[in-house]
Every structure is written in structure tokens, then in C-alpha cells.
Design an enzyme around this catalytic site. Structure first.
Site, PDB file in Angstrom:
ATOM      1  N   HIS A  27       0.857  -1.247  -0.095  1.00 37.76           N
ATOM      2  CA  HIS A  27       0.036   0.010   0.019  1.00 37.76           C
ATOM      3  C   HIS A  27       1.151   1.037  -0.120  1.00 37.76           C
ATOM      4  CE1 HIS A  27      -3.921   2.085   1.088  1.00 37.76           C
ATOM      5  NE2 HIS A  27      -3.038   2.983   1.056  1.00 37.76           N
ATOM      6  N   HIS A  29       1.136   4.896  -2.576  1.00 34.79           N
ATOM      7  CA  HIS A  29       0.857   5.485  -3.667  1.00 34.79           C
ATOM      8  C   HIS A  29       1.988   6.122  -4.441  1.00 34.79           C
ATOM      9  CE1 HIS A  29      -3.411   5.744  -2.416  1.00 34.79           C
ATOM     10  NE2 HIS A  29      -2.911   5.568  -1.229  1.00 34.79           N
ATOM     11  N   ARG A  82       3.368  16.536 -15.235  1.00 35.21           N
ATOM     12  CA  ARG A  82       2.873  17.014 -16.646  1.00 35.21           C
ATOM     13  C   ARG A  82       3.311  16.346 -17.660  1.00 35.21           C
ATOM     14  NH1 ARG A  82       4.022  23.500 -15.031  1.00 35.21           N
ATOM     15  NH2 ARG A  82       3.044  23.263 -12.792  1.00 35.21           N
ATOM     16  N   ASP A 149      -6.315   3.206  -9.091  1.00 34.31           N
ATOM     17  CA  ASP A 149      -7.325   3.340  -8.034  1.00 34.31           C
ATOM     18  C   ASP A 149      -8.228   4.754  -8.615  1.00 34.31           C
ATOM     19  OD1 ASP A 149      -5.707   5.752  -7.421  1.00 34.31           O
ATOM     20  OD2 ASP A 149      -6.471   5.666  -5.315  1.00 34.31           O
ATOM     21  N   GLY A 183      -8.727   8.524  -2.050  1.00 31.29           N
ATOM     22  CA  GLY A 183      -9.348   9.708  -1.762  1.00 31.29           C
ATOM     23  C   GLY A 183     -10.171   9.777  -0.413  1.00 31.29           C
ATOM     24  N   HIS A 210      -9.645   1.444  -0.368  1.00 27.92           N
ATOM     25  CA  HIS A 210      -9.435   1.927   0.968  1.00 27.92           C
ATOM     26  C   HIS A 210     -10.823   1.929   1.393  1.00 27.92           C
ATOM     27  CE1 HIS A 210      -5.944   3.926  -0.754  1.00 27.92           C
ATOM     28  NE2 HIS A 210      -5.598   4.575   0.187  1.00 27.92           N
ATOM     29  N   GLU A 213     -10.687   4.223   6.643  1.00 22.39           N
ATOM     30  CA  GLU A 213      -9.619   4.929   7.067  1.00 22.39           C
ATOM     31  C   GLU A 213     -10.160   6.510   7.712  1.00 22.39           C
ATOM     32  OE1 GLU A 213      -7.518   6.859   3.758  1.00 22.39           O
ATOM     33  OE2 GLU A 213      -5.931   7.548   4.797  1.00 22.39           O
ATOM     34  N   ASP A 291       2.130   4.158   2.679  1.00 23.78           N
ATOM     35  CA  ASP A 291       1.197   4.926   2.113  1.00 23.78           C
ATOM     36  C   ASP A 291       1.568   6.085   1.264  1.00 23.78           C
ATOM     37  OD1 ASP A 291      -1.532   5.260   1.630  1.00 23.78           O
ATOM     38  OD2 ASP A 291      -1.971   6.330   3.561  1.00 23.78           O
TER      39      ASP A 291
HETATM   40  O1  LIG Z   1      -7.236  14.380  -9.777  1.00 21.55           O
HETATM   41  C1  LIG Z   1      -8.219  15.110  -9.564  1.00 21.55           C
HETATM   42  O2  LIG Z   1      -8.154  16.059 -10.465  1.00 21.55           O
HETATM   43  C2  LIG Z   1      -8.931  14.806  -8.359  1.00 21.55           C
HETATM   44  C3  LIG Z   1     -10.042  15.576  -8.312  1.00 21.55           C
HETATM   45  C4  LIG Z   1     -10.932  15.361  -7.133  1.00 21.55           C
HETATM   46  C5  LIG Z   1     -10.546  14.527  -6.270  1.00 21.55           C
HETATM   47  C6  LIG Z   1      -9.113  14.019  -6.212  1.00 21.55           C
HETATM   48  C7  LIG Z   1      -8.696  12.951  -5.130  1.00 21.55           C
HETATM   49  O3  LIG Z   1      -9.562  12.611  -4.380  1.00 21.55           O
HETATM   50  C8  LIG Z   1      -7.535  12.530  -5.241  1.00 21.55           C
HETATM   51  C9  LIG Z   1      -7.190  11.565  -4.064  1.00 21.55           C
HETATM   52  C10 LIG Z   1      -5.835  10.735  -4.265  1.00 21.55           C
HETATM   53  O4  LIG Z   1      -5.263  10.481  -3.030  1.00 21.55           O
HETATM   54  C11 LIG Z   1      -4.700   9.334  -3.105  1.00 21.55           C
HETATM   55  N1  LIG Z   1      -4.127   9.036  -1.659  1.00 21.55           N
HETATM   56  C12 LIG Z   1      -2.785   9.261  -1.316  1.00 21.55           C
HETATM   57  N2  LIG Z   1      -2.976   8.559   0.049  1.00 21.55           N
HETATM   58  C13 LIG Z   1      -4.205   8.311   0.305  1.00 21.55           C
HETATM   59  C14 LIG Z   1      -4.959   7.910   1.617  1.00 21.55           C
HETATM   60  O5  LIG Z   1      -4.219   7.553   2.447  1.00 21.55           O
HETATM   61  N3  LIG Z   1      -6.393   7.596   1.575  1.00 21.55           N
HETATM   62  C15 LIG Z   1      -6.965   7.785   0.656  1.00 21.55           C
HETATM   63  N4  LIG Z   1      -6.520   8.433  -0.784  1.00 21.55           N
HETATM   64  C16 LIG Z   1      -5.063   8.522  -0.803  1.00 21.55           C
HETATM   65  C17 LIG Z   1      -5.505   8.423  -4.019  1.00 21.55           C
HETATM   66  O6  LIG Z   1      -4.696   7.495  -4.684  1.00 21.55           O
HETATM   67  C18 LIG Z   1      -6.044   9.430  -4.983  1.00 21.55           C
HETATM   68  O7  LIG Z   1      -5.587   9.616  -6.093  1.00 21.55           O
HETATM   69  C19 LIG Z   1      -8.444  13.945  -7.487  1.00 21.55           C
HETATM   70 ZN   LIG Z   2      -3.672   4.941   0.630  1.00 20.19          ZN
END
Ligand SMILES: O=C(O)c1cccc(C(=O)CC[C@H]2O[C@@H](n3cnc4c(=O)[nH]cnc43)[C@H](O)[C@@H]2O)c1
Ligand SMILES: [Zn+2]
Length: 353
Positions: A27, A29, A82, A149, A183, A210, A213, A291
Site C-alpha cells: 500500500h 501511492h 505534466r 485507483d 481519496g 481503501h 480510514e 502509504d
Molecule cells: O485528480 C483530480 O483532479 C482529483 C479531483 C478530485 C479528487 C481527487 C482525489 O480525491 C485524489 C485523491 C488521491 O489521494 C490518493 N491517496 C494518497 N494517499 C491516500 C490515503 O491515505 N487515503 C486515500 N487516498 C489517498 C489516492 O490515490 C487518490 O489518487 C483527485
Molecule cells: Zn492509501
């Protein structure tokens, strides 16, 4: 291991044992693994970014008031990636950081939607991660696999796009093994993602959302019932539901526990209040993971040290934890046997006077 990460409450020789222990990471990212070194390299390519490059300033920037703040900062790092060359650099350098910690196998969670919506061509994106995966295995011996994901808060459009990228034979990468959901959880009910998980599972992918959490145990039940989860990302709030603990143990559903992450995002108040001990006592398969390590000021070795302290483990206990992760992984059986043997040999050699 940097000195910053040496927990003085864990004996030095146990830290040294952990540093050399062959490990699997289940796990972690992709973007969340961008170390200060990687952030600096990306920021040099894109000097208009608001992400600081000085390590001290970056440590401050990576201090979160809550989970929502963490996601805001996370997305600012996503904005640094990018081009396909950025994707390749990030992936290869993350593999280097894993290899330095004796990680032999890692399932890296990637959010392709965040990159394709920002204009990176999907084919070029897949080529970049695959090229980095092969180069990293050749150079470091670390085997990488992907979990794609859905960023749930981005809505069903993101679920559709992620499912398409994960199941269309013309684009899905060879290294893809699983399908996830990340997310924020609050306001993002799990059941709505069932059709997308059904498609991914039908295409041969494993289900690893997930859950639990930042919300309660009902989200973990939803992940099991509706998304047919084979492992649970975090699952922290499961500790509040004895029936769920028994279910996870009986059905051998491993938890991907990330102790320091839960403190950094304020999902758990203090490390001593982390429910990992309750999971182990309930007979659940516990795996230890990092994480988003640089964002949480940790690495996988430090997470093993934290687990050693919370679970009162010696070298054999730590080796068993490492073998839990290997057994719970989606690596093929010969690959699992090879790493498990390596863990046994390393541990026996270490303990031989
Ligand atoms: O990419 C975008 O434009 C976008 C728009 C709206 C919402 C999101 C996300 O919610 C991206 C969340 C992102 O966070 C990552 N992540 C990393 N660590 C964790 C964690 O501990 N718990 C949950 N999510 C996590 C996940 O892989 C998402 O890519 C993006
Ligand atoms: Zn995570």
C-alpha cells in the site's frame, strides 16, 4: 534509514535488522512517494509550481491539519507531473527508494485519471510506467506491479475512466494486478462503485479499496459486500466492530495497515492509540505499509519499527510480518516463495551467533 526516522524506543540492532530485511510493500501511492529529491527534480522542470523544493520548507508543507488538507497538498504534487517523462522519472526514482529499503516487491497505487484529465496521453502514460517498471527490475531487482485507483471524490466520471483504462486490452499495462478506490471517504459512499469493480474483477483484477480510514466500520462492510474487497486499505475503524474483526479474521482478508499515515492525516490521535494490536489479537492478517512516505515523514523501514514497538515484536515477529505481506500480495507463487525463502535465510543468518 535516515536518523530522523530512527525511533529511539526501538533498539538499534532491531532497526539494523529491519533495514536489511527483504520486504514487500502493498500500500504505497505513486505520487505520494515523491521524495524531496524527486520533488526538486520535477520542480526544476516546472518552476511555476507552488510546491517548495527546500527540504525544510517541504517538511512544513507536508504537515496536515486534517485529511482534506492532505488531499489538497497531494493534488498540488499531482500538478507537478505534466509529461510522460515526469511519469517515468517519478516511477523509476520511487523504485530506487524502495530498493534502498530492501523492498523486493511493491504494488504501487496509481491514479491514471488524475494524469489523463491533466492532459497526459493515456498511451504515453502507460508506456512511461511500464518502461520504468522494466528498467527498475533490471537495475534494482525490485518487482513493481500496479493498482489503478478511482479517486472517488472526483465522481463517477473518474470511475468510468479508471475502469476503462484498467480493462481495455489496448491500453491496460502488463503490470496491472488490482483495482482500488482512494481519496476522501466522507460523502463518497462505496456501493456506487460496484459496477466499476465488477468490470475490473471480471477482467481479472483484484479488488483492494481503501475503507475505514476516515469513516466507520460500515464502510469496510460496504467494501467487502459491494466491492468484493480481497484486502482492505487501512481498515482502521474495523476495531470498533467486533463482528467485523471476526469476519476479517475468518475470511482471511488482510488489512494494509499504515500506522504513521493515520497519525499524519489525523485519522488516529496518537500512535499509541493505533488499533494495530487489536487487529493482531483478533487473528487478522496484518501487513505493514507506508502509504505516502515522504509526505508523512516516514518510510517502510520506519513503519516496521513502529509495528515492532506497538506489537512488541522481535526479529522473528518482524520476519513473520514481512512474510504476511508477501503471502497477501498478488505476486505469482514462485515469486512469493523466492522472497519468503530470502526472508527466512536472512533471519536465520542474523540470529546465528
Ligand atoms: O485528480 C483530480 O483532479 C482529483 C479531483 C478530485 C479528487 C481527487 C482525489 O480525491 C485524489 C485523491 C488521491 O489521494 C490518493 N491517496 C494518497 N494517499 C491516500 C490515503 O491515505 N487515503 C486515500 N487516498 C489517498 C489516492 O490515490 C487518490 O489518487 C483527485
Ligand atoms: Zn492509501
Amino acid at each position: 534509514m535516515t536518523d530522523r526516522l530512527v525511533d529511539a524506543r526501538v533498539p538499534r540492532d532491531l532497526h539494523a535488522f529491519i533495514a536489511g530485511l527483504p520486504k514487500a510493500e502493498l500500500h504505497v501511492h505513486h505520487v505520494g512517494s515523491a521524495s524531496p529529491r524527486i520533488v526538486a527534480a520535477l520542480a526544476a522542470r516546472h518552476p511555476d509550481s507552488k510546491v517548495p523544493t527546500d527540504p525544510e520548507a517541504l517538511a512544513d508543507y507536508f504537515t496536515f491539519t486534517d485529511f482534506a488538507h492532505f488531499i489538497d497538498v497531494y493534488l498540488s504534487v499531482v500538478d507537478l507531473i505534466r509529461t510522460p517523462e515526469d511519469v517515468r522519472l517519478l516511477t523509476f526514482e520511487v523504485a530506487r527508494d524502495l530498493a534502498r529499503q530492501q523492498v523486493r516487491y511493491a504494488e504501487l497505487t496509481i491514479t491514471p485519471f488524475s494524469s489523463t484529465r491533466r492532459g497526459i496521453d493515456e498511451g504515453a502514460f502507460m508506456d512511461a510506467i511500464e518502461d520504468a517498471r522494466k528498467a527498475a527490475e533490471a537495475e534494482f531487482g525490485t518487482v513493481l506491479r500496479w493498482c489503478f485507483d478511482i479517486p472517488g471524490e472526483a465522481g463517477l466520471e473518474s470511475a468510468e475512466e479508471t475502469a476503462r483504462l484498467a480493462t481495455d486490452d489496448r491500453v491496460r499495462p502488463e503490470g496491472l494486478v488490482s483495482f482500488g478506490l482512494g481519496g476522501p471517504e466522507i460523502g463518497v459512499p462505496r456501493p456506487q462503485f460496484k459496477p466499476y469493480f465488477d468490470r475490473a474483477i471480471a477482467a481479472g483484477l483484484h479488488s483492494v479499496p481503501h475503507a475505514g480510514e476516515t469513516t466507520g466500520p460500515e464502510t469496510v462492510w460496504d467494501a467487502l459486500t459491494h466491492l468484493r474487497a480481497e484486502r482492505i486499505g487501512h481498515g482502521t475503524s474495523s476495531a470498533r466492530d467486533p463482528k467485523l474483526l471476526a469476519h476479517l479474521a475468518e475470511h482471511r482478508i488482510p488489512l494494509e495497515v499504515c500506522p504513521t499515515s493515520n497519525i499524519a492525516t489525523r485519522a488516529v490521535r496518537t500512535i499509541d492509540e493505533h488499533p494495530i494490536k487489536e487487529f493482531a489479537k483478533a487473528g487478522i492478517i496484518v501487513t505493514i505499509n507506508s502509504d505516502d512516505p515522504p509526505m508523512f515523514g516516514t518510510d517502510l523501514n520506519n513503519e516496521y519499527a513502529v509495528a515492532a514497538r506497538l506489537l512488541d515484536l522481535d526479529e522473528r515477529g518482524l520476519a513473520d510480518l514481512a512474510k504476511n505481506a508477501v503471502a497477501a500480495s498478488f505476486l505469482d507463487e514462485p515469486g512469493k516463495a523466492r522472497i519468503a525463502d530470502e526472508i527466512d535465510t536472512y533471519t536465520a543468518d542474523w540470529l546465528t551467533p
